[in-house]
Enzyme design. Structure first.
Site, PDB file in Angstrom:
ATOM      1  N   ASP A  68       0.741  -1.158  -0.053  1.00 24.67           N
ATOM      2  CA  ASP A  68      -0.132  -0.067  -0.017  1.00 24.67           C
ATOM      3  C   ASP A  68       0.917   1.231  -0.076  1.00 24.67           C
ATOM      4  O   ASP A  68       1.737   1.454   0.706  1.00 24.67           O
ATOM      5  CB  ASP A  68      -0.934   0.072   1.245  1.00 24.67           C
ATOM      6  CG  ASP A  68      -1.811  -1.183   1.140  1.00 24.67           C
ATOM      7  OD1 ASP A  68      -1.426  -2.287   1.411  1.00 24.67           O
ATOM      8  OD2 ASP A  68      -3.156  -0.905   0.975  1.00 24.67           O
ATOM      9  N   ARG A  69       0.253   2.039  -1.110  1.00 25.92           N
ATOM     10  CA  ARG A  69       1.123   3.535  -0.837  1.00 25.92           C
ATOM     11  C   ARG A  69       0.916   4.126   0.352  1.00 25.92           C
ATOM     12  O   ARG A  69       1.582   4.727   1.093  1.00 25.92           O
ATOM     13  CB  ARG A  69       0.720   4.330  -2.135  1.00 25.92           C
ATOM     14  CG  ARG A  69       1.410   5.855  -2.156  1.00 25.92           C
ATOM     15  CD  ARG A  69       1.206   6.451  -3.424  1.00 25.92           C
ATOM     16  NE  ARG A  69       1.986   8.031  -3.320  1.00 25.92           N
ATOM     17  CZ  ARG A  69       1.776   8.477  -4.553  1.00 25.92           C
ATOM     18  NH1 ARG A  69       1.366   8.141  -5.497  1.00 25.92           N
ATOM     19  NH2 ARG A  69       2.555   9.709  -4.096  1.00 25.92           N
TER      20      ARG A  69
END
Length: 344
Positions: free
Chosen positions: A86-87
């Site tokens: 996940d960013r």
């Protein structure tokens, strides 16, 4: 994609325990969503591949891989990783860079916002996509509207949740499934990454449809004659040719688990009633089925339920709880969270 080209794909998959009664917020900050990768094997300490144990906060995995390639002076294709993280999170994962020879670049001088290189180890093989055992999650959920409802949900999910592919796989409003369908209808997609993403989205959508139907029909933990069950230990699977007590006991003890199809070329590996049931659920999606088979995917299976391991929860205050759990490779933390809270 024009409005005329868009089809409506229902992404409101059924809840196992009913729609959550409490609202809540996660990913309020990157620090609220922690992920730590577990490869499941030890690095050798020597070889042509330089492996980097990297902590990244608010950064995209693919972008960081390109930046590492630039720093090392190698082609971007020579950098690989086990999985996208996940960013919007605080994540730790391994990258491998193919750098033959004895000289290892000094990565202590590498600089990128939110990125820290924690360890550098040589290895004899490339770290490939999917080559990990799983991930450990520590997630803070804030602004909980109903503590008692949340406490009930925290107990329920420990028994398992539908093993849905997360909504991020499908893109906004099902864009990636639409793009796959247009690709099957003849639209050319030159970008290999996008092609793979669209194929995965379409295949995942069919899987979710079967799982959602079994949840709705209260068949998420009840075997059907001909169901394909998978050994939890080694992931091999076989069809249930009879529903005897031994089969039921093996399911209850989680020696084996029920599965749903990952579509591809060839016949479903389920038999009898289960094969008929799965075929009926997927009848509206024959164009997607044909497209997946034509693009070289094969019939596979995936567990129908996901049981989070090492699950724990800690209340930080009356409206904030931290949940921690471990998931095998390919499983989504959002599939656990969607059974806990409705997004506020």
């Amino acid at each position: 994609m024009t409005e005329e080209e868009k089809q409506v794909f229902n992404l409101d998959f059924n809840y196992l325990y009913g729609a959550p009664q409490s609202e809540g917020v996660f990913k309020q900050s990157c620090e609220d969503f922690n992920v730590e990768e577990n490869l499941g094997f030890e690095l050798t300490g020597e070889g042509e591949h330089v492996c980097l144990w990297v902590q990244k906060v608010g950064e995209n995995t693919a972008y960081l891989a390109r930046e590492l390639a630039k720093f090392a002076g190698i082609p971007a294709r020579n950098v690989s990783y086990a999985g996208l993280k996940d960013r919007q999170g605080d994540t730790k994962q391994w990258f491998s860079l193919h750098i033959p020879g004895k000289i290892t670049p000094d990565f202590s001088t590498f600089e990128a916002p939110g990125v820290t290189i924690l360890n550098v180890v040589r290895h004899n093989k490339k770290i490939k996509i999917g080559a990990l055992a799983g991930n450990t999650f520590a997630i803070v959920v804030r602004d909980i509207s109903d503590k008692s409802a949340m406490e009930k949900a925290l107990l329920q999910v420990q028994g398992g949740v539908p093993n849905y592919f997360g909504s991020q796989r499908f893109g906004f409003d099902g864009h990636n499934v639409n793009a796959a369908l247009l690709m099957f209808q003849g639209r050319k997609i030159k970008d290999r990454f996008k092609r793979g993403m669209y194929l995965s989205a379409a295949r995942s959508y069919l899987f979710n449809q079967v799982v959602s139907a079994r949840v709705k029909d209260d068949l998420h933990d009840k075997p059907i004659l001909g169901d394909c069950v998978q050994f939890v230990a080694n992931r091999s699977f076989f069809p249930l040719t009879e529903l005897d007590e031994q089969s039921k006991q093996r399911l209850q003890s989680r020696e084996v688990c029920l599965t749903a199809p990952l579509w591809g070329a060839g016949e479903l590996t389920s038999l009898d009633d289960a094969k008929q049931y799965e075929s009926e659920q997927l009848t509206p999606y024959q164009e997607i089925q044909a497209g997946l088979a034509k693009n070289g995917l094969k019939q596979e299976r995936r567990p129908l339920l996901l049981v989070p391991e090492k699950f724990s929860s800690t209340w930080l205050d009356d409206k904030t709880v931290r949940v921690e759990f471990y998931l095998p490779s390919g499983c989504y933390a959002t599939s656990v969270l969607r059974e806990l809270i409705k997004a506020s």
